[in-house]
Design a protein around this motif. Structure first.
Motif, short mmCIF file in Angstrom:
data_model
loop_
_atom_site.label_atom_id
_atom_site.label_comp_id
_atom_site.label_asym_id
_atom_site.label_seq_id
_atom_site.Cartn_x
_atom_site.Cartn_y
_atom_site.Cartn_z
N GLU A 70 28.34 1.03 52.65
CA GLU A 70 28.29 2.07 51.63
C GLU A 70 27.30 1.74 50.52
O GLU A 70 26.70 2.65 49.94
CB GLU A 70 29.69 2.30 51.02
CG GLU A 70 29.67 3.36 49.94
CD GLU A 70 31.02 3.95 49.60
OE1 GLU A 70 32.05 3.37 49.98
OE2 GLU A 70 31.04 5.01 48.95
N ASP A 86 32.92 -0.51 54.57
CA ASP A 86 33.22 -0.01 53.22
C ASP A 86 33.84 -1.18 52.47
O ASP A 86 34.95 -1.61 52.78
CB ASP A 86 34.19 1.18 53.29
CG ASP A 86 34.21 1.95 51.98
OD1 ASP A 86 33.85 1.36 50.95
OD2 ASP A 86 34.58 3.14 52.02
N ILE A 88 34.96 -1.55 49.34
CA ILE A 88 36.20 -1.15 48.66
C ILE A 88 36.37 0.35 48.90
O ILE A 88 35.66 1.16 48.31
CB ILE A 88 36.16 -1.44 47.14
CG1 ILE A 88 35.98 -2.94 46.88
CG2 ILE A 88 37.44 -0.93 46.47
CD1 ILE A 88 35.87 -3.33 45.40
N ASP A 89 37.25 0.71 49.81
CA ASP A 89 37.56 2.13 50.02
C ASP A 89 38.73 2.46 49.10
O ASP A 89 39.78 1.80 49.17
CB ASP A 89 37.91 2.41 51.48
CG ASP A 89 38.16 3.89 51.69
OD1 ASP A 89 37.25 4.68 51.37
OD2 ASP A 89 39.27 4.25 52.10
N GLY A 90 38.51 3.48 48.26
CA GLY A 90 39.49 3.75 47.21
C GLY A 90 38.98 3.20 45.88
O GLY A 90 39.75 2.68 45.07
N THR A 91 37.69 3.34 45.68
CA THR A 91 37.07 2.76 44.47
C THR A 91 37.66 3.34 43.18
O THR A 91 37.81 2.61 42.19
CB THR A 91 35.55 3.01 44.49
OG1 THR A 91 35.02 2.40 45.67
CG2 THR A 91 34.86 2.41 43.30
N PHE A 164 39.91 14.66 48.99
CA PHE A 164 38.92 15.62 48.51
C PHE A 164 37.63 14.87 48.22
O PHE A 164 37.65 13.73 47.77
CB PHE A 164 39.43 16.29 47.22
CG PHE A 164 40.75 16.97 47.42
CD1 PHE A 164 40.80 18.25 47.95
CD2 PHE A 164 41.94 16.32 47.13
CE1 PHE A 164 42.02 18.88 48.16
CE2 PHE A 164 43.16 16.94 47.34
CZ PHE A 164 43.21 18.22 47.86
N TYR A 166 33.90 14.29 46.26
CA TYR A 166 33.60 14.16 44.83
C TYR A 166 32.92 15.38 44.25
O TYR A 166 32.83 15.53 43.03
CB TYR A 166 32.73 12.92 44.60
CG TYR A 166 33.44 11.63 44.91
CD1 TYR A 166 34.59 11.28 44.21
CD2 TYR A 166 32.98 10.76 45.89
CE1 TYR A 166 35.26 10.10 44.47
CE2 TYR A 166 33.63 9.57 46.16
CZ TYR A 166 34.77 9.25 45.45
OH TYR A 166 35.43 8.09 45.72
N ARG A 190 48.11 12.32 48.73
CA ARG A 190 46.68 12.16 48.47
C ARG A 190 46.57 10.79 47.77
O ARG A 190 46.62 10.69 46.55
CB ARG A 190 46.16 13.29 47.58
CG ARG A 190 44.63 13.41 47.55
CD ARG A 190 43.92 12.24 46.90
NE ARG A 190 42.49 12.48 46.79
CZ ARG A 190 41.59 11.82 47.49
NH1 ARG A 190 41.95 10.87 48.36
NH2 ARG A 190 40.31 12.09 47.32
N GLY A 192 44.15 8.35 48.09
CA GLY A 192 42.85 7.93 47.55
C GLY A 192 42.09 6.89 48.33
O GLY A 192 41.10 6.36 47.82
N SER A 193 42.52 6.59 49.55
CA SER A 193 41.73 5.69 50.41
C SER A 193 41.84 6.19 51.84
O SER A 193 42.89 6.11 52.46
CB SER A 193 42.25 4.25 50.32
OG SER A 193 41.78 3.50 51.44
N ALA A 194 40.73 6.71 52.36
CA ALA A 194 40.73 7.23 53.72
C ALA A 194 41.06 6.14 54.73
O ALA A 194 41.79 6.37 55.71
CB ALA A 194 39.36 7.84 54.03
N GLU A 211 40.64 15.36 56.60
CA GLU A 211 39.76 15.37 55.42
C GLU A 211 38.36 15.76 55.83
O GLU A 211 37.86 15.33 56.86
CB GLU A 211 39.73 14.00 54.72
CG GLU A 211 38.86 14.04 53.46
CD GLU A 211 39.01 12.83 52.53
OE1 GLU A 211 39.96 12.04 52.72
OE2 GLU A 211 38.18 12.71 51.61
N ASP A 218 33.96 5.22 55.78
CA ASP A 218 35.34 5.55 55.39
C ASP A 218 36.28 5.51 56.59
O ASP A 218 37.46 5.23 56.46
CB ASP A 218 35.43 6.97 54.81
CG ASP A 218 34.62 7.18 53.55
OD1 ASP A 218 34.60 6.29 52.69
OD2 ASP A 218 33.99 8.26 53.43
C1 IPD Z 1 36.72 7.69 49.17
C2 IPD Z 1 38.17 7.52 49.55
C3 IPD Z 1 38.94 8.80 49.32
C4 IPD Z 1 38.36 9.94 50.07
C5 IPD Z 1 36.89 10.12 49.73
C6 IPD Z 1 36.13 8.81 49.97
P1 IPD Z 1 35.41 5.54 48.20
O1 IPD Z 1 35.96 6.52 49.41
O2 IPD Z 1 38.28 7.15 50.90
O3 IPD Z 1 40.29 8.70 49.73
O4 IPD Z 1 39.06 11.12 49.74
O5 IPD Z 1 36.39 11.13 50.55
O6 IPD Z 1 34.78 8.98 49.60
O7 IPD Z 1 34.41 6.34 47.43
O8 IPD Z 1 36.58 5.16 47.40
O9 IPD Z 1 34.82 4.39 48.95
#
Ligand code: IPD
Ligand code: CA
Length: 264
Positions: A70, A86, A88-91, A164, A166, A190, A192-194, A211, A218
């Motif tokens: 990423e 990735d 940190i997924d869920g930044t 969702f 960004y 929801r 926050g980390s796919a 999603e 992700d």
């Molecule tokens: C995000 C997370 C989030 C998802 C976003 C991703 P990031 O990745 O996985 O849950 O809804 O679509 O972009 O930006 O935290 O690496």
């Protein structure tokens, strides 16, 4: 030991080390490095440092492989295998101090497009809970030595998760999809980390997940976890800038696909 197991074990070992670094940096305090596609799309100094560590470790262990992460430039490599990462997924969770974040590392062969690649191995490591979910193609998905399995029965409706993007312009369409999906849901998360959403589907902690607009990093490791746990993963609208990923146990997946398919 077959090749995919070696790849899985390398992914897991590096994900753990990277996750420990992320957790340490979080405890020291998070520093925003930049915003990316929109104000909501942030990168912290830790994201970049953790990706650097992962890249160094993978290059040392497997010098010819490609890399798609990423936070840094892609490298096609020479072996046909690419590491999709990735750091940190869920930044956003990470930046706010919410513990739902994870390191995601996968090895794929062939294309670097999710609908075309062959996923060989993957690991999703959640530092806050010290949980390492990992999978190798044809060898199942595991957590702490236990084989993972998706859910099959959802008598009270499915526990679903989504996310969702960004870009605020996409929110109305995504909320319309949520409204339709709620017709088969007992509830919706929801988190926050796919990567963790997919790991939780694999572990039976969620019945399904959908999603739009995910990036390859992700979903690379998490999608393999779901399929190796007996679930089904589909990516629709692969030519669009916001493909739709659907994952779940077979029945929930198929019902979600029918619901989402009505609007695509
Ligand atoms: C995000 C997370 C989030 C998802 C976003 C991703 P990031 O990745 O996985 O849950 O809804 O679509 O972009 O930006 O935290 O690496
Ligand atoms: Ca991500």
């Amino acid at each position: 030991m077959s090749g995919v197991i070696e790849l899985r074990d390398l992914a897991g070992e590096v994900a753990r080390e990277a996750g420990e670094l992320a957790r340490r940096r979080r405890a020291e305090g998070v520093h925003l490095a930049a915003t990316k596609s929109s104000l909501a799309d942030i990168v912290t100094e830790a994201d970049r440092e953790v990706e650097g560590l992962i890249r160094d470790r993978l290059r040392a262990a497997r010098p010819g492989d490609g890399f798609l992460g990423e936070e840094s430039a892609p490298d096609a490599g020479a072996t046909g295998i690419t590491w999709v990462v990735d750091p940190i997924d869920g930044t956003v969770n990470y930046a706010y101090g919410i513990p739902s974040y994870a390191v995601s590392i996968a090895a794929v062969r062939g294309s670097t497009a999710p609908a075309e690649w062959e996923a060989l191995a993957g690991a999703v490591y959640a530092p806050a809970t010290d949980e390492l979910f990992h999978a190798a193609k044809g060898e199942g998905a595991h957590l702490a030595g236990m084989r993972l399995s998706v859910t099959s029965e959802t008598p009270a409706g499915a526990l679903l998760a989504t996310g969702f993007g960004y870009d605020p312009a996409t929110h109305d369409g995504d909320l319309a999809t949520v409204r339709r999906a709620m017709t088969i849901a007992r509830d919706l998360r929801r988190a926050g980390s796919a990567a963790l959403d997919l790991a939780f589907v694999a572990a039976g902690r969620l019945d399904g997940y959908f999603e739009r607009g995910l990036k390859p990093w992700d979903l690379a490791a998490g999608a393999l976890l779901v399929s190796e746990a007996g679930g089904r993963v589909t990516i629709l609208d692969t030519e669009s800038t916001r493909p739709m990923l659907i994952a779940g146990g077979i029945r929930v997946h198929d019902r979600l696909r029918a619901i989402v398919g009505e609007e695509t």
